[in-house]
Every structure is written in C-alpha cells, then in structure tokens.
Design a protein around this motif. Structure first.
Motif, PDB file in Angstrom:
ATOM      1  N   ASP A  61       0.851  -1.181   0.000  1.00 30.67           N
ATOM      2  CA  ASP A  61       0.000   0.000   0.000  1.00 30.67           C
ATOM      3  C   ASP A  61       0.895   1.243   0.000  1.00 30.67           C
ATOM      4  OD1 ASP A  61      -2.627   1.446   0.545  1.00 30.67           O
ATOM      5  OD2 ASP A  61      -1.391   2.071   2.266  1.00 30.67           O
ATOM      6  N   LEU A  62       0.641   2.157  -0.935  1.00 33.98           N
ATOM      7  CA  LEU A  62       1.510   3.328  -1.090  1.00 33.98           C
ATOM      8  C   LEU A  62       1.569   4.180   0.170  1.00 33.98           C
ATOM      9  CD1 LEU A  62       0.657   4.470  -4.727  1.00 33.98           C
ATOM     10  CD2 LEU A  62       2.470   2.932  -3.949  1.00 33.98           C
ATOM     11  N   GLN A  63       0.427   4.418   0.801  1.00 33.38           N
ATOM     12  CA  GLN A  63       0.416   5.261   1.989  1.00 33.38           C
ATOM     13  C   GLN A  63       1.185   4.623   3.137  1.00 33.38           C
ATOM     14  OE1 GLN A  63      -0.819   8.490   1.783  1.00 33.38           O
ATOM     15  NE2 GLN A  63       0.461   8.619   3.604  1.00 33.38           N
ATOM     16  N   THR A  64       1.169   3.304   3.227  1.00 33.12           N
ATOM     17  CA  THR A  64       1.935   2.589   4.260  1.00 33.12           C
ATOM     18  C   THR A  64       3.430   2.826   4.059  1.00 33.12           C
ATOM     19  OG1 THR A  64       0.225   0.903   4.458  1.00 33.12           O
ATOM     20  CG2 THR A  64       2.424   0.306   5.237  1.00 33.12           C
ATOM     21  N   VAL A  65       3.884   2.758   2.814  1.00 36.52           N
ATOM     22  CA  VAL A  65       5.296   2.988   2.500  1.00 36.52           C
ATOM     23  C   VAL A  65       5.673   4.431   2.836  1.00 36.52           C
ATOM     24  CG1 VAL A  65       7.033   3.018   0.668  1.00 36.52           C
ATOM     25  CG2 VAL A  65       5.295   1.209   0.716  1.00 36.52           C
ATOM     26  N   ILE A  66       4.842   5.373   2.424  1.00 45.77           N
ATOM     27  CA  ILE A  66       5.102   6.794   2.683  1.00 45.77           C
ATOM     28  C   ILE A  66       5.165   7.051   4.187  1.00 45.77           C
ATOM     29  CG2 ILE A  66       4.089   9.113   2.513  1.00 45.77           C
ATOM     30  CD1 ILE A  66       2.983   8.185  -0.280  1.00 45.77           C
ATOM     31  N   ASP A  67       4.217   6.507   4.928  1.00 45.08           N
ATOM     32  CA  ASP A  67       4.171   6.712   6.377  1.00 45.08           C
ATOM     33  C   ASP A  67       5.386   6.097   7.079  1.00 45.08           C
ATOM     34  OD1 ASP A  67       1.783   8.056   6.051  1.00 45.08           O
ATOM     35  OD2 ASP A  67       0.540   6.370   6.708  1.00 45.08           O
ATOM     36  N   ARG A  68       5.850   4.930   6.605  1.00 41.70           N
ATOM     37  CA  ARG A  68       7.030   4.293   7.193  1.00 41.70           C
ATOM     38  C   ARG A  68       8.246   5.206   7.035  1.00 41.70           C
ATOM     39  NH1 ARG A  68       6.861  -0.584   4.840  1.00 41.70           N
ATOM     40  NH2 ARG A  68       8.156  -0.017   3.071  1.00 41.70           N
ATOM     41  N   GLY A  69       8.373   5.807   5.866  1.00 41.26           N
ATOM     42  CA  GLY A  69       9.490   6.722   5.629  1.00 41.26           C
ATOM     43  C   GLY A  69       9.429   7.949   6.518  1.00 41.26           C
ATOM     44  N   LYS A  70       8.240   8.521   6.671  1.00 43.76           N
ATOM     45  CA  LYS A  70       8.082   9.696   7.537  1.00 43.76           C
ATOM     46  C   LYS A  70       8.434   9.352   8.975  1.00 43.76           C
ATOM     47  CE  LYS A  70       4.600  12.130   4.826  1.00 43.76           C
ATOM     48  NZ  LYS A  70       3.218  12.626   4.774  1.00 43.76           N
ATOM     49  N   LYS A  71       7.958   8.194   9.442  1.00 43.19           N
ATOM     50  CA  LYS A  71       8.215   7.747  10.817  1.00 43.19           C
ATOM     51  C   LYS A  71       9.715   7.598  11.086  1.00 43.19           C
ATOM     52  CE  LYS A  71       7.373   3.890  13.947  1.00 43.19           C
ATOM     53  NZ  LYS A  71       6.830   2.540  14.063  1.00 43.19           N
ATOM     54  N   ASN A  72      10.448   7.124  10.074  1.00 48.22           N
ATOM     55  CA  ASN A  72      11.880   6.878  10.236  1.00 48.22           C
ATOM     56  C   ASN A  72      12.764   8.044   9.811  1.00 48.22           C
ATOM     57  OD1 ASN A  72      11.969   4.084  11.250  1.00 48.22           O
ATOM     58  ND2 ASN A  72      10.905   3.633   9.342  1.00 48.22           N
ATOM     59  N   GLY A  73      12.152   9.137   9.318  1.00 50.95           N
ATOM     60  CA  GLY A  73      12.932  10.304   8.906  1.00 50.95           C
ATOM     61  C   GLY A  73      13.691  10.098   7.604  1.00 50.95           C
ATOM     62  N   TRP A  74      13.178   9.201   6.750  1.00 52.20           N
ATOM     63  CA  TRP A  74      13.833   8.937   5.472  1.00 52.20           C
ATOM     64  C   TRP A  74      13.405   9.965   4.435  1.00 52.20           C
ATOM     65  CZ3 TRP A  74      12.135   3.097   5.394  1.00 52.20           C
ATOM     66  CH2 TRP A  74      12.827   2.406   6.389  1.00 52.20           C
ATOM     67  N   VAL A  75      14.064   9.941   3.288  1.00 52.44           N
ATOM     68  CA  VAL A  75      13.696  10.796   2.155  1.00 52.44           C
ATOM     69  C   VAL A  75      12.212  10.591   1.876  1.00 52.44           C
ATOM     70  CG1 VAL A  75      14.036  11.186  -0.310  1.00 52.44           C
ATOM     71  CG2 VAL A  75      15.993  10.652   1.156  1.00 52.44           C
ATOM     72  N   GLU A  76      11.487  11.701   1.695  1.00 49.30           N
ATOM     73  CA  GLU A  76      10.047  11.601   1.510  1.00 49.30           C
ATOM     74  C   GLU A  76       9.695  11.135   0.104  1.00 49.30           C
ATOM     75  OE1 GLU A  76       5.993  14.027   2.622  1.00 49.30           O
ATOM     76  OE2 GLU A  76       7.923  14.988   2.909  1.00 49.30           O
ATOM     77  N   LEU A  77       8.739  10.218   0.038  1.00 45.22           N
ATOM     78  CA  LEU A  77       8.215   9.717  -1.228  1.00 45.22           C
ATOM     79  C   LEU A  77       6.817  10.264  -1.442  1.00 45.22           C
ATOM     80  CD1 LEU A  77       9.230   5.942  -0.989  1.00 45.22           C
ATOM     81  CD2 LEU A  77      10.466   7.796  -2.129  1.00 45.22           C
ATOM     82  N   TYR A  78       6.405  10.326  -2.690  1.00 42.76           N
ATOM     83  CA  TYR A  78       5.093  10.852  -3.056  1.00 42.76           C
ATOM     84  C   TYR A  78       4.422   9.905  -4.049  1.00 42.76           C
ATOM     85  CZ  TYR A  78       7.322  15.009  -1.231  1.00 42.76           C
ATOM     86  OH  TYR A  78       7.988  15.887  -0.424  1.00 42.76           O
TER      87      TYR A  78
END
Length: 88
Positions: A61-78
């Motif tokens: 799920d795209l939003q799950t991937v995006i949220d995981r990155g935000k939680k970990n402070g990774w480069v933001e995906l869109y």
C-alpha cells in the motif's frame, strides 16, 4: 474503451480529484546511486531515474510505504499523481 495506461490509474475518492498511478512512488534525488539507495532502504523497486526524478514501484500500500518513511525520517516519497489539462 480504456487504454492500458488508464487501467493503471487509481482514484482515492469517488470524485476522482486525486488520481495516481497504481503502485508508483516518486522522489527527487540528484543521482541514480541515491535512487538505488532509497529503493533499498524502503525495500521497493527503482523503475526509472531521469533528470533528478526517481520512480519506484511496490506491491505494498503506497500510503503505508510513505508513512514508514516519515516515521523513520527517510527521504520523503510521493504518489505518482495524474493531472489532466483543462479543456477549453
């Protein structure tokens, strides 16, 4: 009749105002090597890299991937959004 490209477009609401390409994420990066590193970090696939834009694919799920990155402070995906020109 829908084209094959149109079949890959997903809409997140009934009005269709937020359409995106199913399974695709984007980010801006300076090099293909950085794009490869982002793909590895997120455990997603780099589909293409051109002029600083990396396109990734995932079955998740795209939003799950995006949220995981935000939680970990990774480069933001869109999400790879689809925009339509207004007709005259």
């Amino acid at each position: 009749m829908e084209s094959s490209a149109e079949k890959n477009i997903t809409s997140t609401n009934p009005a269709g105002s937020e359409a995106y390409v199913a399974g695709e994420l984007l980010c801006l990066t300076q090099t293909k090597q950085q794009a490869d590193e982002i793909a590895q970090l997120y455990n997603i696939t780099l589909k293409s890299f051109d002029n600083g834009i990396a396109v990734f694919t995932t079955e998740e799920d795209l939003q799950t991937v995006i949220d995981r990155g935000k939680k970990n402070g990774w480069v933001e995906l869109y999400k790879n959004m689809v925009y339509h020109a207004l007709s005259e």
